[in-house]
Every structure is written in structure tokens, then in C-alpha cells.
Design a protein around this motif. Sequence first.
Motif, PDB file in Angstrom:
ATOM      1  N   UNK A  50       0.847  -1.197   0.000  1.00  0.00           N
ATOM      2  CA  UNK A  50       0.000   0.000   0.000  1.00  0.00           C
ATOM      3  C   UNK A  50       0.872   1.232   0.000  1.00  0.00           C
ATOM      4  N   UNK A  51       0.240   2.389   0.043  1.00  0.00           N
ATOM      5  CA  UNK A  51       1.002   3.637  -0.068  1.00  0.00           C
ATOM      6  C   UNK A  51       1.987   3.800   1.084  1.00  0.00           C
ATOM      7  N   UNK A  58       9.929   4.519  -5.558  1.00  0.00           N
ATOM      8  CA  UNK A  58       8.668   4.233  -6.258  1.00  0.00           C
ATOM      9  C   UNK A  58       7.999   5.506  -6.798  1.00  0.00           C
ATOM     10  N   UNK A  59       8.648   6.652  -6.634  1.00  0.00           N
ATOM     11  CA  UNK A  59       8.007   7.927  -6.995  1.00  0.00           C
ATOM     12  C   UNK A  59       7.577   7.942  -8.469  1.00  0.00           C
ATOM     13  N   UNK A  89      -5.920   3.588   1.570  1.00  0.00           N
ATOM     14  CA  UNK A  89      -4.735   3.145   2.325  1.00  0.00           C
ATOM     15  C   UNK A  89      -5.156   2.731   3.726  1.00  0.00           C
ATOM     16  N   UNK A  90      -5.076   1.419   3.971  1.00  0.00           N
ATOM     17  CA  UNK A  90      -5.439   0.889   5.293  1.00  0.00           C
ATOM     18  C   UNK A  90      -6.908   0.518   5.361  1.00  0.00           C
ATOM     19  N   UNK A  91      -7.209  -0.411   6.259  1.00  0.00           N
ATOM     20  CA  UNK A  91      -8.585  -0.919   6.365  1.00  0.00           C
ATOM     21  C   UNK A  91      -9.575   0.182   6.696  1.00  0.00           C
ATOM     22  N   UNK A  92      -9.154   1.137   7.526  1.00  0.00           N
ATOM     23  CA  UNK A  92     -10.049   2.226   7.923  1.00  0.00           C
ATOM     24  C   UNK A  92     -10.476   3.092   6.751  1.00  0.00           C
ATOM     25  N   UNK A 101      -3.094  -0.216  -5.485  1.00  0.00           N
ATOM     26  CA  UNK A 101      -3.859  -0.035  -6.724  1.00  0.00           C
ATOM     27  C   UNK A 101      -4.538   1.313  -6.699  1.00  0.00           C
ATOM     28  N   UNK A 102      -4.629   1.885  -7.881  1.00  0.00           N
ATOM     29  CA  UNK A 102      -5.287   3.179  -8.044  1.00  0.00           C
ATOM     30  C   UNK A 102      -6.662   2.933  -8.655  1.00  0.00           C
TER      31      UNK A 102
END
Length: 115
Positions: A50-51, A58-59, A89-92, A101-102
Motif C-alpha cells: 500500500x502507499x 517508487x516515486x 490506504x489501510x482498512x479504515x 492499486x489506483x
Amino acid sequence: MAPDCLFCRIIKKEIPSKFVHEDEHAIAFEDLNPQAPVHLLIVPRKHIAGLNDAGEDDAALLGHLQLVAAQLAQARGIAESGYRTVFNTGRGAGQSVFHLHLHLLGGRGMRWPPG
Ligand code: AMP
Ligand code: ZN
């Protein structure tokens, strides 16, 4: 590549999906459970969870994902009407697949703020 990762398996074509783009660094396919008339996922071939796991190295890759989204928006005819690109980003925040993924969403009006 992570053997148990759903999107790594889609990239390796072990699991079928509706590909709409493939290049050296990224692929894109139709979301299985679309939330808008156009809902595509742009996915790096490199397994990054994830981010939070992306680094300075990775930029260029992250920028590439956004530019592929813009090309696909143009191809799908939603560039002018408007679209949204989202990394959850993240479950929340609603992330359920831990391979970066975008999301590209468009073809309908979008509210702000998002839910
Ligand atoms: P997120 O919840 O941000 O992690 O996004 C994961 C997305 O992957 C969701 O929108 C799902 O509908 C989508 N998805 C899950 N499995 C598949 C699959 N096999 N093929 C295509 N999209 C999928
Ligand atoms: Zn993966």
C-alpha cells in the motif's frame, strides 16, 4: 511477486480479469464490483502492499499510475465530464486488497467529501 496476493495472481494471469491496459510497469483491469459506470484499477506489477510501503524509489511508478489513469479516462470519454483517482490506504479507508492499486472512477457525478 507475493504468491498469495490476489493482484499478483491477476498480473500472472492465474486469475482471469478484464484487462484494459498493460505496459512494462503497470496493468489495468475492470473492477469486479464497479462503483461507477467506469471503475478501473491501475496496478503496478511490483508488489507494494500500500502507499505506506512505497518509498522514494517508487516515486516515478506512482506518477506513472496516475498518468495511465488519465489516458484511460480519455479513452473512456470521461476526461471532460470528470473522474476521480483514489488510493485507499489501510482498512479504515476501505483498503481490502493489500497490493497497491489506483481506482479510476467516473461516468457519474461524484460527491465531496467522500464517505
Ligand atoms: P480496495 O478496497 O481499495 O482494496 O479495492 C479493491 C478492489 O478490488 C475492490 O473495488 C474490489 O471490487 C476489487 N476486486 C476484488 N477482487 C477482484 C477481482 N478478482 N477482479 C477485479 N477486481 C477485484
Ligand atoms: Zn501482489
